[in-house]
Design a protein around this motif. Structure first.
Motif, mmCIF file in Angstrom:
data_model
loop_
_atom_site.group_PDB
_atom_site.id
_atom_site.type_symbol
_atom_site.label_atom_id
_atom_site.label_comp_id
_atom_site.label_asym_id
_atom_site.label_seq_id
_atom_site.Cartn_x
_atom_site.Cartn_y
_atom_site.Cartn_z
ATOM 1 N N ALA A 36 0.898 -1.033 0.208
ATOM 2 C CA ALA A 36 -0.063 -0.047 -0.001
ATOM 3 C C ALA A 36 0.786 1.012 0.056
ATOM 4 O O ALA A 36 0.504 2.270 -0.827
ATOM 5 C CB ALA A 36 -0.977 0.026 1.095
ATOM 6 N N ARG A 40 0.967 4.106 -2.899
ATOM 7 C CA ARG A 40 0.630 5.366 -2.473
ATOM 8 C C ARG A 40 1.645 6.372 -2.752
ATOM 9 O O ARG A 40 1.488 7.628 -3.019
ATOM 10 C CB ARG A 40 0.136 5.213 -0.939
ATOM 11 N N PRO A 206 -4.437 -0.334 3.494
ATOM 12 C CA PRO A 206 -5.069 -0.279 2.279
ATOM 13 C C PRO A 206 -6.417 0.423 2.655
ATOM 14 O O PRO A 206 -7.256 0.932 1.703
ATOM 15 C CB PRO A 206 -5.398 -1.852 1.740
ATOM 16 N N LYS A 207 -6.966 0.136 3.903
ATOM 17 C CA LYS A 207 -8.270 0.707 4.368
ATOM 18 C C LYS A 207 -8.191 1.947 4.896
ATOM 19 O O LYS A 207 -9.213 2.479 5.460
ATOM 20 C CB LYS A 207 -8.841 -0.393 5.122
ATOM 21 N N ASN A 208 -6.891 2.439 5.357
ATOM 22 C CA ASN A 208 -6.977 3.529 6.090
ATOM 23 C C ASN A 208 -5.785 4.522 5.440
ATOM 24 O O ASN A 208 -4.653 4.889 5.984
ATOM 25 C CB ASN A 208 -6.424 3.349 7.232
ATOM 26 N N PRO A 209 -6.227 5.094 4.189
ATOM 27 C CA PRO A 209 -5.163 5.936 3.542
ATOM 28 C C PRO A 209 -4.588 7.135 3.887
ATOM 29 O O PRO A 209 -3.589 7.638 3.991
ATOM 30 C CB PRO A 209 -6.017 6.348 2.250
ATOM 31 N N ASP A 234 -10.073 7.640 -3.714
ATOM 32 C CA ASP A 234 -9.937 6.665 -2.587
ATOM 33 C C ASP A 234 -11.412 5.900 -2.595
ATOM 34 O O ASP A 234 -11.594 5.210 -1.659
ATOM 35 C CB ASP A 234 -9.628 7.086 -1.426
ATOM 36 N N ALA A 237 -10.822 2.169 -1.382
ATOM 37 C CA ALA A 237 -10.557 1.923 0.039
ATOM 38 C C ALA A 237 -11.834 2.448 0.618
ATOM 39 O O ALA A 237 -12.000 1.680 1.783
ATOM 40 C CB ALA A 237 -9.588 3.029 0.323
ATOM 41 N N ARG A 241 -13.605 -0.046 3.435
ATOM 42 C CA ARG A 241 -13.869 0.285 4.716
ATOM 43 C C ARG A 241 -15.491 0.156 5.152
ATOM 44 O O ARG A 241 -15.761 -0.554 6.254
ATOM 45 C CB ARG A 241 -13.634 1.874 4.912
#
Length: 249
Positions: A36, A40, A206-209, A234, A237, A241
């Motif tokens: 990730a 990113r 990946p779930k918390n950019p 996002d 993502a 989430r």
């Protein structure tokens, strides 16, 4: 043939990401945090270089960002001596503002000590003002946190360690679903400036950019003096989430 514009183009801004002990401390998808960050960082215009460190001798001279995962007690046994050798350098980097994310087993070992449920003590390196004691109770399931800096944080926990924060550590967030550092305090994880420790697997990033952007931003500011984030879609993502939040504990 290299054109004049290509020859005059600025060199890509590199960020060196250390993946700490991936051979032994990589469970429940923690390697996804490195992937990730790579993606990113590229989206923000950087060229990431990942260095896997399984021995203290492999540690690079000037890392920009350090990521470590979780593992079984046996994995912690295998890395504790190498980690102790790296301890002075890691404390120096933390003092200097190098961003770090430590999940589960390495979160515990970046504290002062981890005492197993049999009473055996594994010494930590004291980057974070925390200590952990093993219990017979296992804390398992989806977790949702409220974080002042990162908003709503979503992950998955599976651990039997109870972690206590000292005065020089602040929680990553307050638990609204799940257990966190223990079954009673309502706190999850620990912060010290740019160092984050957490029990959240999943993978977390990946779930918390927002946490990825924090780590990349701190690394970029430290190396290049500034960070101008790119506009990143996002949507994927956000869907992940939402799906995680709907799952039963």
């Amino acid at each position: 043939m290299v054109t004049e514009s290509q020859a005059n183009a600025p060199a890509p801004r590199e960020l060196t990401i250390v993946s700490l002990f991936p051979r032994d401390m990589n469970i429940y998808g923690d390697s996804g945090n490195v992937l990730a960050l790579e993606r990113r960082a590229r989206a923000h215009g950087f060229e990431p270089r990942v260095v896997e460190v399984n021995r203290a001798a492999d540690f690079p001279e000037a890392p920009d960002l350090i990521i470590g995962g979780g593992g079984q007690d046996s994995g912690q046994d295998r890395v504790v001596a190498e980690l102790a050798e790296l301890g002075p350098r890691l404390r120096e980097l933390a003092d200097g503002g190098t961003p770090m994310l430590l999940i589960c087993g390495l979160y515990q070992l970046f504290g002062h000590r981890f005492v197993t449920n049999t009473g055996r003590e594994l010494p930590g390196i004291g980057v974070l003002d925390v200590e952990t004691r093993g219990t017979e109770e296992r804390l398992i399931g989806n977790v949702v946190l409220d974080s002042e800096e990162f908003g709503e944080v979503i992950g998955y926990e599976n651990h039997s360690g109870y972690t206590t924060l000292g005065p020089d550590a602040t929680p990553l967030g307050t638990v609204t679903l799940g257990s966190g550092n223990d079954a009673t305090s309502g706190a999850e994880g620990a912060r010290r400036d740019a160092v984050i420790g957490s029990y959240l697997h999943g993978s977390l990033l990946p779930k918390n950019p927002a946490i990825s952007d924090f780590l990349i931003g701190r690394a970029a500011e430290r190396r290049y003096g500034s960070f101008v984030p790119a506009a990143i879609d996002d949507t994927t993502a956000e869907r992940a989430r939402a799906s995680a939040k709907r799952r039963p504990r």
